[in-house]
Motif scaffolding. Sequence first.
Motif, PDB file in Angstrom:
ATOM      1  N   ALA A   3     -10.182  -1.036  -2.944  1.00 34.22           N
ATOM      2  CA  ALA A   3     -10.506  -1.294  -1.539  1.00 34.22           C
ATOM      3  C   ALA A   3     -11.896  -0.775  -1.198  1.00 34.22           C
ATOM      4  CB  ALA A   3      -9.464  -0.653  -0.625  1.00 34.22           C
ATOM      5  N   ALA A   4     -12.271   0.326  -1.776  1.00 29.31           N
ATOM      6  CA  ALA A   4     -13.607   0.866  -1.515  1.00 29.31           C
ATOM      7  C   ALA A   4     -14.656  -0.058  -2.092  1.00 29.31           C
ATOM      8  CB  ALA A   4     -13.753   2.247  -2.139  1.00 29.31           C
ATOM      9  N   VAL A  27      -2.813  -2.724  -2.992  1.00 33.01           N
ATOM     10  CA  VAL A  27      -4.022  -2.139  -2.430  1.00 33.01           C
ATOM     11  C   VAL A  27      -4.166  -0.742  -3.007  1.00 33.01           C
ATOM     12  CG1 VAL A  27      -5.179  -1.373  -0.338  1.00 33.01           C
ATOM     13  CG2 VAL A  27      -3.676  -3.342  -0.247  1.00 33.01           C
ATOM     14  N   THR A  28      -5.305  -0.513  -3.649  1.00 33.35           N
ATOM     15  CA  THR A  28      -5.577   0.854  -4.093  1.00 33.35           C
ATOM     16  C   THR A  28      -6.906   1.250  -3.490  1.00 33.35           C
ATOM     17  OG1 THR A  28      -6.768   0.152  -6.066  1.00 33.35           O
ATOM     18  CG2 THR A  28      -4.400   0.532  -6.302  1.00 33.35           C
ATOM     19  N   LYS A  29      -7.055   2.521  -3.273  1.00 29.75           N
ATOM     20  CA  LYS A  29      -8.271   2.991  -2.615  1.00 29.75           C
ATOM     21  C   LYS A  29      -9.517   2.613  -3.420  1.00 29.75           C
ATOM     22  CE  LYS A  29      -9.303   6.891   0.189  1.00 29.75           C
ATOM     23  NZ  LYS A  29      -9.081   8.263   0.556  1.00 29.75           N
ATOM     24  N   ILE A  36      -6.895   6.428   4.992  1.00 36.16           N
ATOM     25  CA  ILE A  36      -7.975   5.450   5.060  1.00 36.16           C
ATOM     26  C   ILE A  36      -7.873   4.541   3.849  1.00 36.16           C
ATOM     27  CG2 ILE A  36     -10.470   5.161   4.977  1.00 36.16           C
ATOM     28  CD1 ILE A  36     -10.735   7.511   6.757  1.00 36.16           C
ATOM     29  N   ILE A  37      -7.702   3.263   4.111  1.00 37.03           N
ATOM     30  CA  ILE A  37      -7.580   2.309   3.002  1.00 37.03           C
ATOM     31  C   ILE A  37      -8.960   1.797   2.586  1.00 37.03           C
ATOM     32  CG2 ILE A  37      -6.621   0.102   2.292  1.00 37.03           C
ATOM     33  CD1 ILE A  37      -4.327   0.525   4.157  1.00 37.03           C
ATOM     34  N   PHE A  38      -9.779   1.507   3.581  1.00 33.74           N
ATOM     35  CA  PHE A  38     -11.103   0.938   3.299  1.00 33.74           C
ATOM     36  C   PHE A  38     -12.160   1.973   3.706  1.00 33.74           C
ATOM     37  CE2 PHE A  38      -9.272  -3.035   2.281  1.00 33.74           C
ATOM     38  CZ  PHE A  38      -8.325  -3.361   3.235  1.00 33.74           C
ATOM     39  N   PRO A  39     -12.551   2.822   2.765  1.00 29.45           N
ATOM     40  CA  PRO A  39     -13.407   3.953   3.143  1.00 29.45           C
ATOM     41  C   PRO A  39     -14.809   3.528   3.597  1.00 29.45           C
ATOM     42  CG  PRO A  39     -12.704   4.092   0.821  1.00 29.45           C
ATOM     43  CD  PRO A  39     -12.269   2.774   1.321  1.00 29.45           C
ATOM     44  N   TYR A  66       0.853  -1.183   0.000  1.00 28.27           N
ATOM     45  CA  TYR A  66       0.000   0.000   0.000  1.00 28.27           C
ATOM     46  C   TYR A  66       0.892   1.237   0.000  1.00 28.27           C
ATOM     47  CZ  TYR A  66      -3.135   3.641   1.763  1.00 28.27           C
ATOM     48  OH  TYR A  66      -3.853   4.809   1.928  1.00 28.27           O
TER      49      TYR A  66
END
Lengths: 260, 328
Positions: A227-228, A222-224, B246-249, A188
């Motif tokens: 991950a979102a 891991v990218t935002k 924040i990685i997991f919003p 990350y």
Amino acid sequence: MERLKSVQHVIVVLSGKGGVGKSTVAVQLALALRAKGKKVGLLDVDLCGPSIPKMFNLEGQSIHQCSEGWLPVYVDPEQKLGVMSIAFLLENEEEAVIWRGPKKTAMIRQFLSDVHWQDTEYLIIDTPPGTSDEHISVMENLRAFNPDGAILVTTPQAVAVGDVRRELTFCRKTGIPVIGIIENMSGYMCPHCSECTNIFSSGGGEALAKEAGVQFLGCVPVTKELAAGVSAGQSATQLPSVPAIEKVADRLIALDKDLP
Amino acid sequence: MADVPQDAPEHCPGTESDSAGKSSACQGCPNQTLCSTAPKGPDPVILEIQQKLASVKHKIMVVSGKGGVGKSTFTAHLAHGLASSDTVQVGVLDVDICGPSIPTIMGLEGEQVHQSSSGWSPIYVTDNLAVMSVGFLLKGPEDAVIWRGPRKNGLIKQFLRDVDWGELDFLLIDTPPGTSDEHLSVVQYLNGAGIDGAIVLTTPQEVSLLDVRKEINFCQRVELPVIGVVENMSMFVCPKCKKDSIIFPATTGGGEKMAADFNIPFLGRLPLDPRIGKCCDEGKSFLEEVPDSPATDAFKSIIEKIRDYCSKRPVNKDTETGEAAAQS
């Protein structure tokens, strides 16, 4: 299982471990193949935790029937990417599917036998974690159709690799070829200082592939965006493509061309 | 009737009825033979388990609908935290039959189970912290448990009936993701012994909450009290520049909003410290290895709330948890 005969390639996405990104990888692979002009089906056999419809903003959609069987829910008007999931059969997305093994087995059998995939070139099957009813059922029902193989997803750390090692045993025992291992959540990058941190350790996926003698298909950081998952109102079709998964798609297409 | 399956024929008498499998409505039903020959009434093993676990004061399940949110990590560290006082006896039961992570996380890889006249001996991490997992029954790291539901249920029954825990203040039960055989079996088999409650783990993002809401729905349907929600991997602190990201919003409000929506307590957030994963891989307690991490403080605060919840519960009450599950 007559309807599966029209599908040219079947790929199963597996992991022993939960939460490593199987659904994310399955979705990205489906999108990559579609972008390369292929007609793709995406079957979600995670009956307790079906993630795929949410990723395409397809919640609330229902399954329609035609004379040839159940129709997948298409992501696009051109019908190049169709999805099937138990989520489309639930009236309320908060409702838990509290089924023991035999009922899950029967549902998966129905998904494989009753869905009219039309002339889908690539059917990608997303699975829940583990080596139990869902996985055994998928393999038993697919046996006659010579699936192309399984893609195993892991994260780098030992706890995940340990479970994926067991999944490799499952593949060996059920006779499904292993296309390779993808290592997800591989590093990350801090948005403030650009330092790359191995939040879930490093190197485990590649080491496992080497140990097991299977192809290492690459790392996905891991990218935002990934991950979102998908934020409300958005679809995975709007996410940027993932280079490692693009390469996997190219590889699958190349394997096809190599066949006599 | 609760024991009439969803797809039963019309006028099904119910699977627990005396005329199950024998009435005219049963003709042609695929379950007919099973219904007419299966024993009726509560499983006697439930009473055996109640007696075996009479020496266990509090039983806590750690659940999530979602995989990979940190159930096993949390269970292990909850165990370490509770057992930090050596007068408190803690047991960890790992019912993730296909993916047993607890032996690795607790530094017990390669250990094997021994049987004695009083049952199966758990493996001890320290004098007051004992563990049981299918991992201890496997021949090696490649050995896979490729079992359908009924076989998994059989092992879970054995774990609950045959493990010789001795006197325990806390028995923590780590579960796999989902709402299937393992979860139903634990709840049903502990119908006599009772479960104090479940801790629900999630990560902040919607794709996790989607599954975790189903888990809470499961808890409601089987009447399993929810101690509270823990949100894991809430925030990442860069080891270099020390800034948060924040990685997991939590695009839809995260674990806290979900807990509020269901009117259940929110126990707290755990940040993502990369050293947690490393400790788990090495089988060490993060709470001991990195005592000054904000994650350690967060863990300890959550553990305190759980201790507090249990201290207000009657010890070993004969609860009716799982009535609804017994009908499934």
